[in-house]
Design an enzyme around this catalytic site. Structure first.
Site, PDB file in Angstrom:
ATOM      1  N   ASP A 195       0.715  -1.299  -0.072  1.00  0.00           N
ATOM      2  CA  ASP A 195      -0.051   0.010   0.105  1.00  0.00           C
ATOM      3  C   ASP A 195       1.035   1.305   0.062  1.00  0.00           C
ATOM      4  OD1 ASP A 195      -2.857   0.795   0.224  1.00  0.00           O
ATOM      5  OD2 ASP A 195      -2.072   1.954   2.032  1.00  0.00           O
ATOM      6  N   ASP A 248     -10.542   1.492  -5.068  1.00  0.00           N
ATOM      7  CA  ASP A 248     -10.305   2.911  -4.901  1.00  0.00           C
ATOM      8  C   ASP A 248     -10.981   3.564  -6.313  1.00  0.00           C
ATOM      9  OD1 ASP A 248      -9.027   2.726  -2.202  1.00  0.00           O
ATOM     10  OD2 ASP A 248      -7.022   2.739  -3.398  1.00  0.00           O
TER      11      ASP A 248
HETATM   12  O1  TEU Z   1      -4.683   4.046  -1.737  1.00  0.00           O
HETATM   13  C1  TEU Z   1      -3.798   5.086  -1.936  1.00  0.00           C
HETATM   14  C2  TEU Z   1      -4.230   6.419  -2.461  1.00  0.00           C
HETATM   15  O2  TEU Z   1      -3.500   7.182  -2.698  1.00  0.00           O
HETATM   16  C3  TEU Z   1      -5.841   6.654  -2.281  1.00  0.00           C
HETATM   17  O3  TEU Z   1      -6.125   7.285  -1.253  1.00  0.00           O
HETATM   18  C4  TEU Z   1      -6.309   7.292  -3.601  1.00  0.00           C
HETATM   19  O4  TEU Z   1      -5.715   8.639  -3.766  1.00  0.00           O
HETATM   20  C5  TEU Z   1      -7.582   7.333  -3.372  1.00  0.00           C
HETATM   21  O5  TEU Z   1      -8.076   5.913  -3.157  1.00  0.00           O
HETATM   22  C6  TEU Z   1      -8.087   7.689  -4.685  1.00  0.00           C
HETATM   23  O6  TEU Z   1      -9.567   8.079  -4.746  1.00  0.00           O
HETATM   24  C7  TEU Z   1      -4.335   3.220  -0.405  1.00  0.00           C
HETATM   25  C8  TEU Z   1      -5.601   2.174  -0.535  1.00  0.00           C
HETATM   26  O7  TEU Z   1      -5.708   1.441  -1.660  1.00  0.00           O
HETATM   27  C9  TEU Z   1      -6.918   2.902  -0.257  1.00  0.00           C
HETATM   28  O8  TEU Z   1      -7.863   2.076  -0.034  1.00  0.00           O
HETATM   29  C10 TEU Z   1      -6.486   3.427   1.210  1.00  0.00           C
HETATM   30  O9  TEU Z   1      -7.343   4.420   1.547  1.00  0.00           O
HETATM   31  C11 TEU Z   1      -5.249   4.376   1.256  1.00  0.00           C
HETATM   32  O10 TEU Z   1      -4.143   3.649   0.682  1.00  0.00           O
HETATM   33  C12 TEU Z   1      -4.586   4.379   2.641  1.00  0.00           C
HETATM   34  O11 TEU Z   1      -4.125   3.204   3.270  1.00  0.00           O
END
Ligand code: TEU
Ligand code: CA
Length: 540
Positions: A200, A317
């Protein structure tokens, strides 16, 4: 790594991955929440699809502020998902189907309920240095979920950094003891027989927040090389780094084999194409097909021969790809087009649960239906700024993360075969038409296109190792060639709802796959129907 010496080829280069968001995949104990035993019960389905590995979104103990991306104990399983024994069973049963389990490694931050943070708050010096503190916020750094990234901690009388929600304090990667604990935790999971890790936001761990340096910080690659040395060396584990900041120029730093860092990264440049440049993900823009061609092709060609790519349209996401860049007036045609275009490229494809059956976005009409913390923060900040409700909902319905997180649609029953009770998040009403059962009952369904694409990849090395060449075609025709050992394939998609005329001078020898169930004996004077897509082997 060298394609001429296939014995040394890592397993994940010829593999297809499937992402499971556990909360929404399959409920087995009638509480409306997906769980690990539910996943076990669906392994035969995934085996039928043909995938080689499951990326399992987090199942660790978590207060669930960000659906498991806020971990309070890396060694325990969230009770609503099951037990450690369930996870061990999943790993073993999956193995019997030839499927590896890839764990989500969330180590840029922990939950604020993790014992390290609780100890730090109490004044334990050792653990204070596991996080990032400042007497005064040194800058106006923003969290990815909106608002400031520095929050005041009463007990500590100072500010701590959180690049995501304030319940997700960032770990201090400069601390060698902290890193050692992460390596130990990774070994704990490796000993359970997993196939690897999805990392992540791993590009953020080298951050220098006081200088507002986030992705690609100065020590990032030192840490990844340490991880490799300490944990991954001499294993066949796959590592996929989520790297929001990566470019074709920086990707080889992570993935060139001689660097001993990661197997591949997720890049997001194509995902930004329906956003206004320089603005947040919520500032909408229509996708331009030529731009999409340009970005994806750049990733196909700009990397050194030995640096590997990942390929994806969707994840937990992102909104559903069929609603996003497909066409709901032509769901089957456009869904198959998207699948063929991506799966014929060079790299490891990732399928997000439900993508293979054509699941779509879930339109919400009231704030009460918003679950995701990112959307909730956006909603409140927009409201405070006086933005009209319709505008806010339009953005959330187009880009919000809840779209991808509605329960998996297994059949047309009341709760879609996901559960026997009302699920934690409403199932999309279109599950009466769009579901696994209906797909499996129709040989022409999207499912069988995905199944075929996976089978083709196993059969034809050209899909895995062939060179890629974008063809110069009209704006809405996305066409490319793959070349491998005197063989050439041509992939052509009419990325439009309009009939399009086009002629290629090339001669087809055999049709590999198409979305209109057609065979192509000539490519001259093609009258391409909406989203018509085909792959042909050319006569040499
Ligand atoms: O996502 C990373 C991230 O950059 C996201 O926050 C992205 O900007 C956003 O989802 C776009 O809509 C990772 C994970 O995949 C996400 O689910 C988590 O919320 C985030 O990291 C924090 O751990
Ligand atoms: Ca359950």
């Amino acid at each position: 790594m060298n394609k001429d010496n296939k014995d040394n080829i890592p397993w994940w280069q010829s593999a297809v991955f499937y992402q499971i968001y556990p909360k929404s995949f399959q409920d087995s104990n009638h509480d409306g929440i997906g769980d690990i035993s539910g996943i076990v019960s669906r392994l035969p389905y995934l085996h039928q699809l043909g995938i080689d590995a499951i990326w399992l979104s987090p199942v660790y103990s978590s207060p669930n502020v960000d659906n498991g991306y806020d971990i309070d104990n890396y060694y325990a399983i969230l009770a609503e998902f099951g037990t450690m024994a369930d996870v061990e069973q999943l790993i073993t049963k999956a193995k019997s189907f030839g499927i590896r389990i890839i764990m989500d490694l969330v180590v840029n931050h922990t939950s604020d309920q993790h014992s390290w943070f609780l100890e730090a708050e109490k004044g334990n010096k050792k653990y204070q240095d596991y996080y990032i503190w400042q007497k005064e916020p040194p800058n106006t750094l923003q969290s990815f979920f909106g608002g400031t990234a520095w929050t005041f901690n009463e007990k500590q009388n100072r500010y701590y950094l959180h690049l995501f929600s304030k319940h997700q304090p960032d770990l201090n990667w400069e601390n060698p003891n902290m890193r050692t604990e992460i390596w130990e935790m990774m070994r704990f999971w490796i000993d359970k027989g997993i196939g690897g890790f999805r990392l992540d936001v791993i590009d953020l761990i080298g951050k220098q927040p006081e200088k507002e340096v986030l992705g690609n910080g100065p020590n990032l690659h030192t840490y990844l090389q340490e991880m490799h040395r300490e944990v991954l060396k001499e294993t066949d584990l796959v590592t996929i780094g989520e790297t929001g900041s990566v470019t074709p120029e920086t990707a080889p730093l992570y993935t060139a084999p001689e660097r001993n860092e990661l197997s591949m990264v997720f890049q997001f440049q194509h995902m930004a194409l329906d956003e206004q440049t320089g603005h947040s993900k919520w500032a909408l823009k229509k996708l331009s097909v030529p731009e999409l061609k340009k970005v994806l092709s750049k990733w196909q060609t700009a990397l050194p021969e030995n640096a590997w790519n990942s390929l994806f349209w969707s994840n937990h996401d992102q909104p559903r790809i069929l609603s996003r860049w497909g066409d709901l007036n032509y769901p089957l045609e456009s869904g198959k087009m998207l699948a063929i275009l991506l799966h014929l490229m060079r790299g490891t494809p990732f399928i997000y649960q439900g993508e293979e059956i054509g699941m779509t976005n879930f339109p919400i009409h009231s704030a009460k239906q918003i679950q995701d913390i990112e959307s909730l923060n956006f909603y409140h900040s927009q409201q405070e700024a006086g933005i009209a409700k319709e505008k806010i909902f339009e953005a959330i319905n187009t880009k919000g993360r809840d779209n991808a997180r509605t329960p998996m649609q297994w059949d047309d029953s009341l709760f879609g075969g996901f559960s026997t009770v009302s699920p934690w998040y409403p199932i999309n009403p279109n599950h009466e038409q769009i579901n696994v059962e209906a797909n499996l009952n129709h040989p022409n369904s999207l499912f069988f296109t995905y199944q075929k694409l996976i089978a083709l990849r196993k059969k034809y090395p050209i899909i895995i190792w062939g060179n890629y060449e974008l063809l110069d075609t009209p704006p809405t025709i996305f066409a490319y060639k793959r070349n491998y050992e005197h063989e050439t394939w041509l992939v052509c998609a009419n990325f439009s709802d309009q009939k399009t005329f086009y002629s290629f001078s090339e001669k087809p020898e055999m049709t590999i796959i198409s979305n209109y169930d057609a065979t192509y004996s000539t490519l001259d004077q093609l009258n391409l129907r909406p989203y018509e897509t085909f792959v042909v082997k050319l006569t040499p």
